[in-house]
Design a protein around this motif. Structure first.
Motif, PDB file in Angstrom:
ATOM      1  N   SER A 408      89.581  75.882 -32.233  1.00 15.32           N
ATOM      2  CA  SER A 408      89.443  74.428 -32.083  1.00 15.32           C
ATOM      3  C   SER A 408      89.456  74.016 -30.617  1.00 15.32           C
ATOM      4  O   SER A 408      90.185  73.118 -30.211  1.00 15.32           O
ATOM      5  CB  SER A 408      90.564  73.709 -32.846  1.00 15.32           C
ATOM      6  OG  SER A 408      91.827  74.039 -32.287  1.00 15.32           O
ATOM      7  N   THR A 431      89.696  69.388 -34.026  1.00 13.57           N
ATOM      8  CA  THR A 431      90.595  69.498 -35.176  1.00 13.57           C
ATOM      9  C   THR A 431      91.910  68.819 -34.839  1.00 13.57           C
ATOM     10  O   THR A 431      92.161  68.426 -33.694  1.00 13.57           O
ATOM     11  CB  THR A 431      90.858  70.972 -35.548  1.00 13.57           C
ATOM     12  OG1 THR A 431      91.684  71.572 -34.533  1.00 13.57           O
ATOM     13  CG2 THR A 431      89.568  71.744 -35.679  1.00 13.57           C
ATOM     14  N   PHE A 432      92.772  68.693 -35.841  1.00 12.61           N
ATOM     15  CA  PHE A 432      94.054  68.021 -35.640  1.00 12.61           C
ATOM     16  C   PHE A 432      94.901  68.717 -34.583  1.00 12.61           C
ATOM     17  O   PHE A 432      95.757  68.092 -33.961  1.00 12.61           O
ATOM     18  CB  PHE A 432      94.817  67.966 -36.967  1.00 12.61           C
ATOM     19  CG  PHE A 432      95.289  69.294 -37.474  1.00 12.61           C
ATOM     20  CD1 PHE A 432      96.561  69.760 -37.196  1.00 12.61           C
ATOM     21  CD2 PHE A 432      94.439  70.096 -38.232  1.00 12.61           C
ATOM     22  CE1 PHE A 432      96.991  70.981 -37.656  1.00 12.61           C
ATOM     23  CE2 PHE A 432      94.867  71.324 -38.710  1.00 12.61           C
ATOM     24  CZ  PHE A 432      96.148  71.772 -38.417  1.00 12.61           C
ATOM     25  N   LEU A 435      94.067  67.012 -31.403  1.00 10.81           N
ATOM     26  CA  LEU A 435      94.104  65.557 -31.462  1.00 10.81           C
ATOM     27  C   LEU A 435      94.981  64.929 -30.375  1.00 10.81           C
ATOM     28  O   LEU A 435      94.586  63.908 -29.776  1.00 10.81           O
ATOM     29  CB  LEU A 435      94.558  65.111 -32.851  1.00 10.81           C
ATOM     30  CG  LEU A 435      94.394  63.639 -33.201  1.00 10.81           C
ATOM     31  CD1 LEU A 435      92.978  63.163 -32.938  1.00 10.81           C
ATOM     32  CD2 LEU A 435      94.774  63.407 -34.660  1.00 10.81           C
ATOM     33  N   ASP A 462      87.111  67.351 -37.930  1.00 13.38           N
ATOM     34  CA  ASP A 462      87.851  67.308 -39.192  1.00 13.38           C
ATOM     35  C   ASP A 462      88.267  65.873 -39.524  1.00 13.38           C
ATOM     36  O   ASP A 462      88.081  64.933 -38.739  1.00 13.38           O
ATOM     37  CB  ASP A 462      89.045  68.260 -39.168  1.00 13.38           C
ATOM     38  CG  ASP A 462      90.184  67.816 -38.261  1.00 13.38           C
ATOM     39  OD1 ASP A 462      90.116  66.716 -37.700  1.00 13.38           O
ATOM     40  OD2 ASP A 462      91.154  68.596 -38.107  1.00 13.38           O
ATOM     41  N   HIS A 463      88.824  65.713 -40.715  1.00 13.84           N
ATOM     42  CA  HIS A 463      89.141  64.386 -41.216  1.00 13.84           C
ATOM     43  C   HIS A 463      90.175  63.670 -40.347  1.00 13.84           C
ATOM     44  O   HIS A 463      90.078  62.458 -40.090  1.00 13.84           O
ATOM     45  CB  HIS A 463      89.638  64.490 -42.658  1.00 13.84           C
ATOM     46  CG  HIS A 463      89.966  63.173 -43.290  1.00 13.84           C
ATOM     47  ND1 HIS A 463      91.254  62.679 -43.353  1.00 13.84           N
ATOM     48  CD2 HIS A 463      89.161  62.235 -43.861  1.00 13.84           C
ATOM     49  CE1 HIS A 463      91.238  61.506 -43.948  1.00 13.84           C
ATOM     50  NE2 HIS A 463      89.988  61.204 -44.274  1.00 13.84           N
ATOM     51  N   ALA A 464      91.172  64.439 -39.870  1.00 17.50           N
ATOM     52  CA  ALA A 464      92.221  63.831 -39.045  1.00 17.50           C
ATOM     53  C   ALA A 464      91.646  63.256 -37.765  1.00 17.50           C
ATOM     54  O   ALA A 464      91.967  62.121 -37.360  1.00 17.50           O
ATOM     55  CB  ALA A 464      93.309  64.861 -38.747  1.00 17.50           C
ATOM     56  N   CYS A 465      90.768  64.016 -37.096  1.00 17.49           N
ATOM     57  CA  CYS A 465      90.178  63.544 -35.845  1.00 17.49           C
ATOM     58  C   CYS A 465      89.223  62.377 -36.091  1.00 17.49           C
ATOM     59  O   CYS A 465      89.203  61.393 -35.324  1.00 17.49           O
ATOM     60  CB  CYS A 465      89.430  64.685 -35.166  1.00 17.49           C
ATOM     61  SG  CYS A 465      90.505  65.801 -34.250  1.00 17.49           S
ATOM     62  N   THR A 467      89.307  60.146 -38.462  1.00 20.43           N
ATOM     63  CA  THR A 467      90.078  58.944 -38.763  1.00 20.43           C
ATOM     64  C   THR A 467      90.736  58.389 -37.508  1.00 20.43           C
ATOM     65  O   THR A 467      90.733  57.166 -37.268  1.00 20.43           O
ATOM     66  CB  THR A 467      91.150  59.269 -39.818  1.00 20.43           C
ATOM     67  OG1 THR A 467      90.513  59.776 -40.990  1.00 20.43           O
ATOM     68  CG2 THR A 467      91.958  58.030 -40.167  1.00 20.43           C
ATOM     69  N   ALA A 468      91.315  59.290 -36.693  1.00 19.50           N
ATOM     70  CA  ALA A 468      91.982  58.848 -35.469  1.00 19.50           C
ATOM     71  C   ALA A 468      90.999  58.194 -34.498  1.00 19.50           C
ATOM     72  O   ALA A 468      91.313  57.167 -33.862  1.00 19.50           O
ATOM     73  CB  ALA A 468      92.682  60.035 -34.812  1.00 19.50           C
ATOM     74  N   ASN A 471      90.060  54.732 -35.792  1.00 23.86           N
ATOM     75  CA  ASN A 471      91.160  53.783 -35.567  1.00 23.86           C
ATOM     76  C   ASN A 471      91.248  53.379 -34.107  1.00 23.86           C
ATOM     77  O   ASN A 471      91.477  52.202 -33.781  1.00 23.86           O
ATOM     78  CB  ASN A 471      92.487  54.397 -36.020  1.00 23.86           C
ATOM     79  CG  ASN A 471      92.572  54.516 -37.524  1.00 23.86           C
ATOM     80  OD1 ASN A 471      91.869  53.813 -38.254  1.00 23.86           O
ATOM     81  ND2 ASN A 471      93.441  55.396 -38.000  1.00 23.86           N
TER      82      ASN A 471
END
Length: 489
Positions: A408, A431-432, A435, A462-465, A467-468, A471
């Motif tokens: 990552s 990836t998270f 992050l 990835d989903h975490a990144c 979404t962050a 936001n």
């Protein structure tokens, strides 16, 4: 036709000779592993016999030799201590059936995907626990049990032994065994056909008998009497989570050791290479039979396998015959076992334990791949201070985390494009794990500038990144961007 017959005769002759060499290597190790595991010596011989006559006949690896291994000694000792000798058959039987299932599902090759640092750490942990336990057997004493208690009890053990003349005598026998094995490796030529462990144990046995030394000998119960098929009542233990965890640990460690041994043996010869799925099933069949007989579990053993190749073996006949010789010895000369001092076998296993420690490899590994060296040391330490299953699990988690961290990798480029605009370009794998760095960079951007966020260079988000980042963009647009400036995009 004559040439073909001559070739077959030559192969038969070398296979018979090789089988005798492997038998001489296996004999003291089969007995020593069983004694160290806290079970009758004959159970180690039974596993060696099954390794030859059952696993040896099955396809997979043609030159690899199976039997009781030092790597499983600690596991068997703990299992017998926790659940009793009667439960050993069920544990080994289920291990064999699980291996058969894994092989049938063609999962054998996946054992090759385990991080090498975790494997070396596992072997090092086994070696440390084995050495710590056998230091007690070296002085004819019982080990307290777990790795931590064995280490904690060493000062008291030293004081106890120092005050006992028979214990000092036993230590002398054990140390002498280690010295003979170490020096014998330096002898060259045909003398090496006589295995060091056999020579060392034979010498210790002869000295003990001639001088009638006051040391413990191997207790003999008889081959038939040692067989303990599991009763139906023992299968009730399968509802115990600890029993299931032990079976899984047996399966993973035995399978990994066997298949890594196969990879090493394949590099030693030019013949057919190992089919990993078939070899895993062969190991499973052997362990299933060992379980039905109440014997200790088996793995492929690199020491015996290397001796088999170096002695010139060409076919699986050599490993089958080695099982025949073990059977004949156990049937015809069972009383010979009762003459062997247990301290000599402890010396053999301490020597084997040290060979499991990657002492030569650790220095270069630390200089070139420091993260791998850390995983190795932590895995070994976790096994020493917890148990095999938890220690290997810790190592695997560390290895996966390290791989994920390295994969990552992201590159963040921030540039001022003028006209009150900042351009941010993120490339790589977001990836998270990365992050915190991404958000730190974005949150430190000037609040009076508009931001152009370019994610075209990302290979993975990835989903975490995702979404962050969304936001962050929403909050920045709502909070600080002037009406005549472009929002963060």
């Amino acid at each position: 036709m004559t040439s073909h017959f001559s070739s077959l005769r030559s192969a038969l002759r070398t296979d018979v000779t090789s089988s005798l060499v492997v038998f001489l290597v296996a004999l003291p190790l089969c007995v020593g592993v069983a004694i160290a595991a806290g079970v009758p010596a004959e159970l180690g011989l039974i596993t060696g016999i099954v390794g030859g006559l059952v696993t040896g006949l099955l396809p997979g690896s043609s030159l690899q030799v199976s039997g009781p291994a030092a790597g499983l000694t600690v596991l068997v000792f703990t299992a017998v201590k926790d659940y009793g000798l009667a439960a050993l058959g069920v544990l080994v039987l289920l291990t064999g059936l699980l291996q058969l299932a894994l092989g049938a599902l063609r999962l054998g090759r996946w054992f090759r995907a385990i991080s090498l640092s975790v494997v070396h750490g596992m072997l090092a942990g086994i070696g440390l626990v084995l050495i710590a336990g056998q230091l007690y057997a070296l002085g004819d004493r019982e080990a307290p049990g777990s790795g931590t208690s064995n280490i904690a009890g060493l000062p008291g053990h030293v004081a106890d032994v120092a005050a006992s003349r028979p214990a000092l005598t036993a230590i002398g026998v054990g140390i002498g065994t280690i010295v003979v094995m170490t020096l014998w490796k330096k002898v060259h030529g045909r003398a090496q056909l006589l295995p060091g462990p056999l020579l060392a144990v034979g010498t210790a046995t002869a000295v003990t008998a001639v001088f009638d030394l006051p040391v413990k000998r191997v207790e003999v119960t008889g081959l038939v009497e040692a067989v303990q098929p599991p009763g139906l009542g023992e299968f009730i233990r399968l509802v115990d989570v600890g029993v299931v965890a032990t079976i899984v640990t047996f399966t993973l460690v035995a399978s990994a050791e066997s298949l890594f041994s196969a990879a090493a043996v394949d590099r030693l010869h030019e013949g057919p290479k190992t089919d990993y799925d078939k070899e895993l099933m062969a190991q499973g069949a052997g362990n299933a039979v060992c379980g039905l007989l109440g014997a200790v579990p088996m793995t492929s053993v690199i020491v015996r396998s290397a001796a088999n190749v170096q002695a010139g073996a060409r076919t699986r006949l050599s490993r089958v015959l080695h099982g025949v010789w073990l059977l004949l010895f156990a049937a015809i000369l069972p009383d010979a076992l009762g003459m062997i001092p247990t301290a000599a076998l402890a010396g053999v296993l301490i020597h084997a334990g040290f060979k499991l420690l990657p002492l030569k490899e650790l220095g270069p590994l630390w200089r070139e791949h420091r993260g791998e060296a850390v995983i190795l040391v932590i895995t070994a330490g976790a096994i020493l201070f917890t148990n095999m299953f938890e220690g290997v699990l810790v190592g695997l988690v560390l290895a996966v985390t390290k791989a994920a961290w390295e994969v990552s990798h992201v590159h963040i480029d921030v540039a001022d494009s003028g006209e009150g605009r900042v351009r941010v370009r993120i490339q790589g794998n977001a990836t998270f794990l990365r992050l915190p760095r991404i958000l730190d960079t974005l949150e430190n951007l000037p609040v009076d500038r508009s931001v152009e966020l370019n994610l075209a260079g990302l290979r993975h988000l990835d989903h975490a990144c995702m979404t962050a980042l969304q936001n962050w963009a929403d909050q920045r647009n709502a909070r600080t961007v002037p009406s005549d400036r472009a929002p963060a995009t």
